[in-house]
Motif scaffolding. Structure first.
Motif, PDB file in Angstrom:
ATOM      1  N   ILE A 244       1.939   6.005   6.033  1.00  0.00           N
ATOM      2  CA  ILE A 244       0.600   5.521   6.380  1.00  0.00           C
ATOM      3  C   ILE A 244       0.664   4.946   7.794  1.00  0.00           C
ATOM      4  O   ILE A 244       1.744   4.763   8.361  1.00  0.00           O
ATOM      5  N   ASP A 245      -0.503   4.658   8.360  1.00  0.00           N
ATOM      6  CA  ASP A 245      -0.567   3.805   9.555  1.00  0.00           C
ATOM      7  C   ASP A 245      -0.717   2.381   9.039  1.00  0.00           C
ATOM      8  O   ASP A 245      -1.679   2.061   8.344  1.00  0.00           O
TER       9      ASP A 245
ATOM     10  N   THR B 267      -4.064   0.811   9.720  1.00  0.00           N
ATOM     11  CA  THR B 267      -5.286   1.463   9.239  1.00  0.00           C
ATOM     12  C   THR B 267      -5.251   1.473   7.712  1.00  0.00           C
ATOM     13  O   THR B 267      -5.733   0.540   7.086  1.00  0.00           O
ATOM     14  N   LYS B 268      -4.654   2.486   7.091  1.00  0.00           N
ATOM     15  CA  LYS B 268      -4.584   2.463   5.628  1.00  0.00           C
ATOM     16  C   LYS B 268      -3.838   1.217   5.159  1.00  0.00           C
ATOM     17  O   LYS B 268      -4.105   0.690   4.082  1.00  0.00           O
ATOM     18  N   GLY B 269      -2.932   0.702   5.988  1.00  0.00           N
ATOM     19  CA  GLY B 269      -2.183  -0.493   5.602  1.00  0.00           C
ATOM     20  C   GLY B 269      -2.903  -1.794   5.889  1.00  0.00           C
ATOM     21  O   GLY B 269      -2.386  -2.865   5.602  1.00  0.00           O
TER      22      GLY B 269
ATOM     23  N   THR C 252       0.835  -1.204   0.000  1.00  0.00           N
ATOM     24  CA  THR C 252       0.000   0.000   0.000  1.00  0.00           C
ATOM     25  C   THR C 252       0.870   1.254   0.000  1.00  0.00           C
ATOM     26  O   THR C 252       0.663   2.175  -0.801  1.00  0.00           O
ATOM     27  N   ALA C 253       1.838   1.296   0.918  1.00  0.00           N
ATOM     28  CA  ALA C 253       2.684   2.492   1.012  1.00  0.00           C
ATOM     29  C   ALA C 253       3.505   2.687  -0.256  1.00  0.00           C
ATOM     30  O   ALA C 253       3.617   3.802  -0.785  1.00  0.00           O
ATOM     31  N   VAL C 254       4.076   1.605  -0.764  1.00  0.00           N
ATOM     32  CA  VAL C 254       4.886   1.706  -1.978  1.00  0.00           C
ATOM     33  C   VAL C 254       3.997   2.016  -3.180  1.00  0.00           C
ATOM     34  O   VAL C 254       4.338   2.861  -4.023  1.00  0.00           O
ATOM     35  N   GLY C 255       2.850   1.347  -3.254  1.00  0.00           N
ATOM     36  CA  GLY C 255       1.941   1.552  -4.378  1.00  0.00           C
ATOM     37  C   GLY C 255       1.464   3.000  -4.462  1.00  0.00           C
ATOM     38  O   GLY C 255       1.524   3.634  -5.528  1.00  0.00           O
TER      39      GLY C 255
END
Lengths: 344, 344, 344, 344
Positions: C310-311, C314-316, C152-155
């Motif tokens: 991100i958290d 949560t977003k992760g 998610t963070a990388v994307g």
């Protein structure tokens, strides 16, 4: 050189023993055991010790261990009492960092530890290794019961008062705080980083195994029972312990501080901080020191607050064990224990 | 919508007010002041509030603030007492999160805070905003003194006992622990990460400003003085506070727990935990809750240990301020305060 | 109201789901399962949820779960693929927070997860639940594979670049940092407080399960493979994740920042921070937000540094799962996800 | 005994020097200065040093300092260059832990540090005190520029590669992480416990003062410029630093690891960890060690990941300064630097 063995070298007190023994000028680590890690090199499990310890963990074996001059037990409760008799028989000196030999009364031991004691006959002989209180007994002991971390902090924090006539009747309140390493290196949810960080809690408020040990210590020192309320708390830090002791006592903070200074003047590891100062656990981080502050709460007569800090793994466990060994073998008491706290 | 102003929005209690007010369904933030950050957008200083607060800090100005229905003071001590009279005159309601209106006795205030009080005539009028104890007074108040964090934890932890006949004579011991945010957002060496992390210390053991406030609270509740020993400790965590209360009291833990449960049955924010449980500060992290445990120390008659946890910035400051506002304006008492603790 | 079930409610993503679902205005928690805690009340295991969740954990049972409108799997890998087919059959929508449906290629899944896939036929159908990239697919999906935290963070950190012609050839470096909660709530020595606190380490530098997922994400977005170096690091904090992305790209930081701002202008949860700013993980603590900063390293042409925070829980994980549910059920995308970060 | 002086003894590098010097068998602390704390006893400001240091801070005075054999500067940038010429004149050796003598080019120094250099003539003479790279120069130096913490970690992490023909063209990515002590002991909001704890952020991504120093180090070693991307991150821990180095290089991880092992075989403080291992910053906590791991990212040809950890205050500052002194005075290089990391 004195050859030492460590039984149970993979927990936090075992690791601290490893660090201290590896730097001690008169000790040689001859044997280190672990049931779970037998065969693993010490520096493979603990890479920080690379270059310091050139041994592998072995299965605990009385035959091999008995070749050591002294054996430390850094094991769960109940192990040392199984092996100590044979080691003593073989001429080893034994220092148990666990609880097996701390309580004089085998019935009390069974009540709090849930096991029958394997060698109750040794309980009377074992010296209780708080050198500041019982140095003579340690000096001549074959078997030393190394005190628990809380009993060490509470014992040192109360020793001058309970042996004086300044102590008044009424319960002593020992409100204690420890870092998480006191809970050991076993994998448990409660001591995961995400459970223990950014939070504080009391535990064992209705009863904790260190309570009978504290009561025994205070009773021995005073010659009569000292009612004690003991509430431990878990604090989000790795090391460090504070006993905040609320005591009914006659005299001003100055008088009581003077009593402490006098009592501890010759002690190499205990120091009374100046009036107004509050000791911080980091001041003794990684060291065998104990710092004590004495305060008088405003507006309440005949009441004193004593603050005693130690490192729970050093003076509260492995450091005190080495100190006891130094006493037992006639070494300089501070040998191998000259660490300066790493700050910040 | 109720228009609110915040004076002093850049400290930790101001930040917490911002968070709570921004989510409160019936409040509109109309004004936020800061001497140091006047002109800066709130979300520039606090990027986490981007999209939540569309205001810039202004210079504190009574004229502008008096257009608000209610004004929170999240300022250093001594500011609110200078501005409150004019705001009250203009018809604003005022909630002071500082200490200016907490002590009834202006001489005591001057003794502990080192300033002459600017409007001693308002001290009698100000409601002490611990709603669980003084809801009626808050309901009709123009001016609310929001309690300190320690007095909140100690007050809630002792309220049922000091208003009962179970309390015995003898000093109450309030051994308290706080996270570092209690020390505020001012740049000081003592609260740097590298000073406060991985360590614990007591402070103010010989006297702390919250002591006279605690004594006043207990005296008001009991109708007579309650001797109190108060020792605060600094714990390496951002938020969280525990009062560990050692009290001489008649009755078993069960009876005393029942007393607490009955007293707090109708309270939306206070909860008594089951027998044997120890509340953890993280259970109320970021919430307005207070959790209380009652324990009986083994072997000591007529003594009880009460554990009370709050979040020092929420129930101990900004959350309680919003709760007081809800009471003052006849809103549902929990409005805007329904946070669930973020765990882990 | 939409009835939801949670399978595996005792881990950290399960706990976060509990928090978010309990506050979501259109969701009702109908079922929560745990093999280990079946029969235990949720608020007994998680006292912070007292008053929020009035359920006990049950044994996972397809029959009971199939009465829910949607089921979240917050389970170890390999569980969801066993139960999802029957639930989909029964008309449930399924969101898997584990990895079972993330990789399109069952051989790749087996290679990295060491199990044969139980229902490879569903891999093609499953929508990859990164709404910012695949909102349309999620909208119509019965089955959503909730992305991993790192992907998610990388994307999100690379999406605008890999879909533009500014990306140059050469490997993308994804140097990532996570809080300890990413390792889950299982009791392991490596994530004990005393092991993880006050230290930092990389892990999985020679291969980590999130790498093939990242590669698939980037390949899907770009239409061709994007060489990726992925090195995760463990940081002593509970929550929070940062991807520091070192990328060869044409254009100045301003131009690339503008590209990101344009791409994310309509996204409710992603925000590009101003020039010169460095996002901090605490800005999104407990929220579903993602903050992205774009920097140009001095003296190196055609190279950009993208910082995405991100958290991780949560977003992760759980927040994104709720976001996906909102999209799937036609709810407002931010419903139940309006948390403001709790600072400090 | 060698008499040493410390100028600026109240910051974190000064404290670390105090700890190391107090334990060094051949050093005697003769003088310690502080403008702000002149007259204060060292153990009053730092109670942890009680019994270790029997001195008070003095005003910095060249006359008194010049009686020392060697003087350490642990001062803000710009102080050492003002006093060093006179001390060298008087026959002292000088080791500057600040940045005054690190950059050879006075124009570059002025560009990054915003001051004109006070003695540019000494820049050529000063040895850059990374003994693993420049031992000969240090051996004969009167004046040593002690490297910055990041340049030390990056320099040691890249030394074997940049001096070999395995390095390929293309920028080196130095993604670095530091504990908070790197920011110093000055009271700033950004490094308060409540700001730095439980969060991570990059900083200086668009330019940091250690970048020109890193570039100079790599250029010196390689004989030509090495393009470098340097992004530092702040991690919530007191001590510890990791450089994660992403480098285009020919050869397998095994070959490159062998290159490192060979290069560092005789170095007392640098150690290459086994294949598959990831060094942790705690392994070198409080020690002068550097641990290096070499990994190959899967699926990307000719790319290597090097992980280098140090303690930013020890090998990254005060420990390396003592190591340099040992070299300069012909002492055993590890004298006074035999600390074993305190774990946990």
């Amino acid at each position: 050189m004195i050859d030492v063995g460590i039984v149970g070298g993979t927990g936090y007190t075992g690791m601290e023993l490893l660090r201290l023994v590896s730097r001690h000028p008169q000790l040689r680590l001859a044997e280190i055991t672990s049931r779970g890690e037998s065969g693993t090199r010490v520096d493979e499990l603990f890479p920080a010790l690379e270059g310091e310890v050139d041994l592998a963990f072995t299965e605990p074996d009385v035959g091999r261990l008995s070749r050591c001059d002294a054996v430390f037990f850094a094991t769960p409760n109940g192990i040392a009492m199984g092996m100590a008799p044979a080691l003593l028989e073989a001429g080893c000196r034994v220092i148990d960092l666990g609880a097996d030999f701390r309580l004089r009364d085998p019935a009390l031991w069974q009540e709090w530890y849930g096991m029958e004691h394997a060698c109750p006959g040794l309980l009377e002989e074992a010296a209780y290794g708080l050198p500041e209180a019982h140095r003579e007994a340690v000096l001549s002991a074959r078997l030393v019961a190394n005190p628990g971390c809380y009993p060490t902090a509470v014992g040192l924090g109360l020793l001058p008062l309970v042996t004086s006539d300044r102590l008044k009747s009424g319960p002593v309140i020992a409100d204690c705080k420890t870092g998480v390493s006191g809970a050991g290196r076993a994998a448990k949810v409660a001591t995961l980083f995400c459970e223990a960080d950014e939070s504080l809690k009391a535990y064992g408020a209705s009863g904790h195994r260190h309570l009978p040990e504290i009561e025994q210590t205070l009773r021995t020192l005073r010659g009569e029972p000292v009612e004690t309320v003991f509430v431990p708390h878990l604090v989000p830090m790795i090391r460090g312990m504070q006993a905040t002791l609320h005591v009914a006592a006659r005299g001003s903070a100055e008088e009581i501080r003077a009593l402490y200074q006098e009592r501890y003047a010759a002690e190499p590891f205990v120091e009374v901080v100046p009036a107004g100062a509050h000791p911080e656990t980091r001041w003794v981080r990684g060291t065998n020191g104990c710092r004590i502050g004495v305060h008088q709460p405003p507006g309440v007569a005949d009441q004193v607050v004593v603050l005693a800090v130690i490192d729970n793994l050093t003076k509260g466990a492995a450091g005190q064990a080495v100190q006891n060994l130094n006493v037992m073998f006639g070494l300089e008491e501070g040998a191998g224990l000259r660490e300066v706290a790493t700050l910040p």
